[in-house]
Structure formats: C-alpha cells, structure tokens
Design a protein around this motif. Structure first.
Motif, PDB file in Angstrom:
ATOM      1  N   LEU A 115     -80.732 -36.203 -69.329  1.00 15.76           N
ATOM      2  CA  LEU A 115     -81.756 -34.999 -70.829  1.00 15.76           C
ATOM      3  C   LEU A 115     -82.843 -34.712 -69.734  1.00 15.76           C
ATOM      4  N   ASP A 116     -82.695 -32.918 -69.612  1.00 16.75           N
ATOM      5  CA  ASP A 116     -83.650 -32.217 -69.104  1.00 16.75           C
ATOM      6  C   ASP A 116     -84.591 -30.947 -70.822  1.00 16.75           C
ATOM      7  N   GLY A 117     -85.167 -31.656 -69.998  1.00 15.66           N
ATOM      8  CA  GLY A 117     -86.704 -30.829 -71.370  1.00 15.66           C
ATOM      9  C   GLY A 117     -87.345 -32.205 -71.492  1.00 15.66           C
ATOM     10  N   SER A 118     -87.992 -33.636 -70.306  1.00 18.44           N
ATOM     11  CA  SER A 118     -88.047 -34.279 -71.296  1.00 18.44           C
ATOM     12  C   SER A 118     -89.163 -33.825 -72.187  1.00 18.44           C
ATOM     13  N   SER A 119     -89.903 -33.576 -71.637  1.00 20.10           N
ATOM     14  CA  SER A 119     -91.515 -33.113 -72.265  1.00 20.10           C
ATOM     15  C   SER A 119     -91.426 -32.296 -73.553  1.00 20.10           C
ATOM     16  N   ASN A 120     -89.922 -32.151 -73.759  1.00 21.09           N
ATOM     17  CA  ASN A 120     -89.835 -31.339 -75.296  1.00 21.09           C
ATOM     18  C   ASN A 120     -89.127 -32.318 -76.309  1.00 21.09           C
ATOM     19  N   ILE A 207     -91.403 -17.900 -66.310  1.00 22.88           N
ATOM     20  CA  ILE A 207     -92.737 -18.579 -65.729  1.00 22.88           C
ATOM     21  C   ILE A 207     -92.947 -19.041 -66.376  1.00 22.88           C
ATOM     22  N   ASN A 208     -93.571 -20.385 -66.072  1.00 24.91           N
ATOM     23  CA  ASN A 208     -94.745 -21.372 -66.260  1.00 24.91           C
ATOM     24  C   ASN A 208     -96.102 -20.198 -65.613  1.00 24.91           C
ATOM     25  N   SER A 209     -96.878 -19.757 -66.421  1.00 25.10           N
ATOM     26  CA  SER A 209     -97.933 -18.792 -65.502  1.00 25.10           C
ATOM     27  C   SER A 209     -99.301 -19.726 -65.414  1.00 25.10           C
ATOM     28  N   ARG A 241     -90.943 -15.198 -72.126  1.00 24.73           N
ATOM     29  CA  ARG A 241     -90.947 -16.729 -72.933  1.00 24.73           C
ATOM     30  C   ARG A 241     -91.463 -17.695 -71.295  1.00 24.73           C
ATOM     31  N   TRP A 242     -91.622 -18.812 -72.420  1.00 25.40           N
ATOM     32  CA  TRP A 242     -91.476 -20.812 -71.879  1.00 25.40           C
ATOM     33  C   TRP A 242     -91.106 -21.202 -72.265  1.00 25.40           C
ATOM     34  N   ILE A 243     -89.717 -22.254 -72.128  1.00 23.04           N
ATOM     35  CA  ILE A 243     -89.916 -23.129 -73.149  1.00 23.04           C
ATOM     36  C   ILE A 243     -90.198 -24.226 -72.501  1.00 23.04           C
ATOM     37  N   SER A 245     -88.495 -26.150 -71.505  1.00 21.37           N
ATOM     38  CA  SER A 245     -86.856 -26.699 -71.075  1.00 21.37           C
ATOM     39  C   SER A 245     -85.276 -25.867 -70.182  1.00 21.37           C
ATOM     40  N   MET A 246     -85.124 -26.369 -69.102  1.00 20.12           N
ATOM     41  CA  MET A 246     -84.587 -25.155 -68.600  1.00 20.12           C
ATOM     42  C   MET A 246     -82.689 -24.687 -68.938  1.00 20.12           C
ATOM     43  N   VAL A 247     -82.403 -25.877 -69.942  1.00 22.50           N
ATOM     44  CA  VAL A 247     -81.148 -25.455 -71.035  1.00 22.50           C
ATOM     45  C   VAL A 247     -81.474 -24.431 -71.679  1.00 22.50           C
ATOM     46  N   MET A 261     -87.710 -18.201 -63.420  1.00 19.48           N
ATOM     47  CA  MET A 261     -88.300 -18.299 -61.789  1.00 19.48           C
ATOM     48  C   MET A 261     -89.529 -19.819 -62.328  1.00 19.48           C
ATOM     49  N   TYR A 262     -89.210 -20.441 -61.162  1.00 21.85           N
ATOM     50  CA  TYR A 262     -89.965 -21.791 -60.951  1.00 21.85           C
ATOM     51  C   TYR A 262     -89.547 -21.902 -59.438  1.00 21.85           C
ATOM     52  N   PRO A 263     -90.481 -20.904 -58.978  1.00 21.88           N
ATOM     53  CA  PRO A 263     -90.281 -20.878 -57.550  1.00 21.88           C
ATOM     54  C   PRO A 263     -90.921 -21.865 -56.702  1.00 21.88           C
ATOM     55  N   GLY A 271     -90.627 -26.699 -54.067  1.00 22.57           N
ATOM     56  CA  GLY A 271     -90.518 -26.050 -55.605  1.00 22.57           C
ATOM     57  C   GLY A 271     -90.171 -27.624 -55.900  1.00 22.57           C
ATOM     58  N   ARG A 272     -89.678 -27.570 -58.189  1.00 18.39           N
ATOM     59  CA  ARG A 272     -90.579 -28.269 -59.150  1.00 18.39           C
ATOM     60  C   ARG A 272     -88.788 -28.702 -59.178  1.00 18.39           C
ATOM     61  N   LEU A 273     -87.635 -27.983 -59.786  1.00 18.58           N
ATOM     62  CA  LEU A 273     -86.364 -28.112 -60.068  1.00 18.58           C
ATOM     63  C   LEU A 273     -85.643 -28.682 -58.980  1.00 18.58           C
ATOM     64  N   TYR A 277     -78.610 -31.115 -59.592  1.00 16.74           N
ATOM     65  CA  TYR A 277     -77.974 -31.081 -60.857  1.00 16.74           C
ATOM     66  C   TYR A 277     -78.945 -30.723 -61.559  1.00 16.74           C
ATOM     67  N   GLU A 278     -80.074 -29.606 -61.624  1.00 16.56           N
ATOM     68  CA  GLU A 278     -80.480 -28.509 -62.188  1.00 16.56           C
ATOM     69  C   GLU A 278     -80.121 -27.113 -61.615  1.00 16.56           C
ATOM     70  N   ALA A 279     -80.484 -27.039 -59.795  1.00 17.14           N
ATOM     71  CA  ALA A 279     -79.868 -25.533 -59.449  1.00 17.14           C
ATOM     72  C   ALA A 279     -78.546 -25.327 -59.486  1.00 17.14           C
TER      73      ALA A 279
HETATM   74  P1  AFP Z   1     -88.794 -32.307 -67.758  1.00 11.67           P
HETATM   75  O1  AFP Z   1     -86.868 -33.385 -67.786  1.00 11.67           O
HETATM   76  O2  AFP Z   1     -88.979 -33.304 -66.296  1.00 11.67           O
HETATM   77  O3  AFP Z   1     -89.124 -32.663 -68.539  1.00 11.67           O
HETATM   78  O4  AFP Z   1     -88.739 -31.120 -67.010  1.00 11.67           O
HETATM   79  C1  AFP Z   1     -87.939 -29.989 -67.091  1.00 11.67           C
HETATM   80  C2  AFP Z   1     -87.726 -28.719 -66.337  1.00 11.67           C
HETATM   81  O5  AFP Z   1     -87.105 -29.278 -65.195  1.00 11.67           O
HETATM   82  C3  AFP Z   1     -87.305 -27.562 -66.223  1.00 11.67           C
HETATM   83  O6  AFP Z   1     -85.940 -28.057 -67.504  1.00 11.67           O
HETATM   84  C4  AFP Z   1     -88.137 -27.096 -66.999  1.00 11.67           C
HETATM   85  O7  AFP Z   1     -88.316 -25.640 -66.819  1.00 11.67           O
HETATM   86  C5  AFP Z   1     -89.499 -27.504 -65.732  1.00 11.67           C
HETATM   87  O8  AFP Z   1     -89.266 -28.511 -65.398  1.00 11.67           O
HETATM   88  C6  AFP Z   1     -90.493 -27.393 -66.985  1.00 11.67           C
HETATM   89  O9  AFP Z   1     -91.482 -27.535 -65.616  1.00 11.67           O
HETATM   90  P2  AFP Z   1     -93.444 -27.591 -66.655  1.00 11.67           P
HETATM   91  O10 AFP Z   1     -93.800 -28.389 -67.417  1.00 11.67           O
HETATM   92  O11 AFP Z   1     -94.369 -27.847 -64.991  1.00 11.67           O
HETATM   93  O12 AFP Z   1     -93.529 -26.276 -67.240  1.00 11.67           O
END
Ligand code: AFP
Length: 330
Positions: A115-120, A207-209, A241-243, A245-247, A261-263, A271-273, A277-279
């Motif tokens: 489940l990608d985008g858990s913060s959402n 991008i997350n500005s 746009r920055w949602i 949720s990568m999906v 961009m998540y450089p 990197g963050r991603l 299983y994402e990139a």
């Molecule tokens: P989570 O699945 O841990 O919420 O991470 C989502 C993610 O891997 C990707 O889907 C988003 O693009 C990116 O992290 C969001 O990262 P920020 O919360 O730092 O913007």
C-alpha cells in the motif's frame, strides 16, 4: 466498442509472445485479484476499523498503518497456493517470504509495496499497490535475498493499482504499457487504455518543494527555471502537482505527461523511494510508455541492487524533461 478483460489481454500476450507463460499469466491474475480485495478493504475506511496505525514499524523504521499490514497479508495469501511464486519481498517485511513447497518451486519472484502512499490513507486521498516480477534463478533451493539482487532490466512484468475514484490497474509485460478499470458490476478489470504513451514534453512537474533547501544544484536549477516560467529560459509557464502517493502522481504523468522527482538530497542521501518495489516497476512502466526514468543521471533499470530495501533517487516521466535534468547533472 467491445472491451477486453485482463485475462483476455494476458492470453493474447501469451499467444503473441513467448514472454508470457501460463505461470506468469496466473501470477498477474492472482495479483490483480488481490488488488481488488485491497481496493475493497481500503474503500470501507472507518466503517471497518481499518484506518490508523498498526502500532508497529516496518524495516525502514516507519510506523505501519493497519491497511499496510492487511494489504500485505492479502498479497501473501493470494500467492501461497498457486505454485507459481517462489518467494515474495515486501516493504512491510524485512526478509523474503518463501512460499510453501507445493512440490515444485515457482518460476517467479514478486516484489511489492502493498500500500503505497500510507500518509494518505487516513485522509481519503488516492493510494495504491505497486508490484514487480522477476524470474526465480533456476539453481538452488528456496530463494534467499541474493536471488532478488537483479537489476530492473530483468523484470518480466510490472504494474500498479490506484485506489481512487476508479480502481485502475496499469500493467506492462514488456510489450508496451496498458491500463484497466475495475468494473465493479462484473468484478473484472476491463481494458480502458490499450496503448499508453507519455508525451515527450510537459509543463507540469511533481516534487515535494518543502525539501528545496536540501536539493543538489542541478535540481534547484531545473525547478528555478520552471518557476521562472515564460519570462525565463524555458519560455513557458509550468504547473505543479504533488499528491505524495507515487501511484497517483505516476498515473497522472502516464495519462497527460509530466515529470516526477524525488531526488537524492542533503536529507535523503540515498534517496527516499525504494529501488526494488517502487522505482524499478515504475521505471519499466514509464519506459514501456515511451518515457524515461533515472536516479537523476543513471537509468533506474541499469542499477545493480545490493540490498532488498535500498533507496534511490527518482526522476521519471516525459523523456525530454528527464533528459534535461540528467544533462544538468553531467
Ligand atoms: P509512504 O508509502 O511511506 O507514505 O511513502 C509514499 C512514498 O513512498 C511515495 O508514494 C510518495 O511519492 C512519497 O513517499 C511521498 O514522500 P513525502 O511524504 O516526503 O512527500
């Protein structure tokens, strides 16, 4: 117009190219069915007490949500009985989950962000499931971490589901990128995008500005030029746009173009991603749709992994924009 289902698409691919075997077809259909079950669980929200934290952390030390674990369990149970899968790697599990011995070792390895985008999740914003399929090395017994250490170019299939206003499944088996919409009346994924192509140019960046102070110079230069708009060197205004949720961001980009961009930066030095299983799956999907995917300068699919949960920088989407960013790095 008569639309075809996921099963019909896979059977056509099996006939057209030897790359889709009946075992790979079974794997993809099982994962798609699991995505339907996850979509159903996500859709219940507070009514089924599936929101909020699970009270545990994953291997990355990130708090797990209840739906992260529910989704992971759904994917394990779906893949345990078929004999098609040797083992599964997940963001939510430190070690590979070796499938029970059904008398024959499955020919494939599955890697998932359940489940990608858990913060959402708790705020009702689109989230999804990302999956990547590798061949299981023929030699040896139960696959260990080493068996998964294959570059993204070795993927035989990749896909993701987006649980949004529609439940969409995007898939590539190496012959282009296609999209399906879940028809809830018949419970099937019906093909709605037979040939996804990403426009080579765009005027929209993701991008997350809030990380701007940590960016490397080439990233800062690229974003500043977008912000300068028509009066600047790009000669056109950009939208953003920055949602988170990568999906959802990637689905928008493969639908109308854009750059995601998540450089690597001063805060996320690796990197963050996650690469495996994402990139990697997103890079295969994007390249098969005519786009490009790098870690800023190196093609994602060429990266030789050294660890299951390793992270990477990601710059992907409209080819000309991804190449512009890479030129700023070199
Ligand atoms: P989570 O699945 O841990 O919420 O991470 C989502 C993610 O891997 C990707 O889907 C988003 O693009 C990116 O992290 C969001 O990262 P920020 O919360 O730092 O913007």
């Amino acid at each position: 117009m008569r639309r075809i289902t996921l099963t019909q698409y896979l059977i056509e691919q099996q006939r057209a190219s030897g790359s889709v075997t009946s075992e790979l077809r079974l794997l993809i259909e099982v994962v798609a069915r699991a995505c339907k079950a996850i979509s159903h669980a996500v859709g219940k929200g507070a009514l089924a007490d599936v929101l909020g934290g699970a009270g545990s952390d994953n291997v990355q030390g990130e708090a797990q949500k209840k739906l992260d674990l529910i989704s992971n369990e759904i994917l394990i149970e779906a893949n345990e009985w078929g004999g098609h899968l040797a083992a599964m790697v997940s963001e939510e599990m430190e070690r590979p989950h070796v499938m029970p011995d059904t008398g024959r070792k499955g020919g494939f390895l599955l890697l998932v962000d359940p489940l990608d985008g858990s913060s959402n999740i708790d705020v009702n914003v689109s989230i999804g499931t990302i999956f990547s399929v590798l061949r299981s090395p023929p030699e040896g017994g139960a696959p260990d971490e080493k068996a998964f250490m294959q570059p993204g170019s070795k993927q035989v299939a990749a896909g993701f589901a987006v649980y949004g206003p529609q439940t969409i499944l995007v898939l590539t088996v190496g012959n282009g990128t296609v999209g399906f919409t879940l028809d809830r009346e018949i419970g099937s994924f019906v093909m709605t995008q037979p040939n996804i192509r990403i426009p080579a140019d765009t005027a929209e960046y993701a991008i997350n500005s809030s990380n701007a102070r940590n960016w490397d110079v080439p990233v800062k230069r690229y974003i500043d030029e977008c912000l300068a708009g028509k009066a600047g060197v790009r000669g056109k205004d950009f939208n953003t746009r920055w949602i988170a949720s990568m999906v959802a961001d990637v689905y928008r980009i493969i639908t109308r173009g854009g750059i995601f961009m998540y450089p690597r930066d001063a805060k996320y030095k690796d990197g963050r991603l996650r690469l495996m299983y994402e990139a990697n799956p997103m890079a295969m999907i994007v390249e098969q749709a005519g786009g490009a995917a790098t870690d800023g300068k190196t093609r994602i699919l060429d990266i030789q992994p050294t660890a299951l949960h390793q992270r990477t920088g990601v710059v992907l989407g409209s080819k000309n924009e991804v190449e512009r960013v890479a030129s700023y790095f070199s």
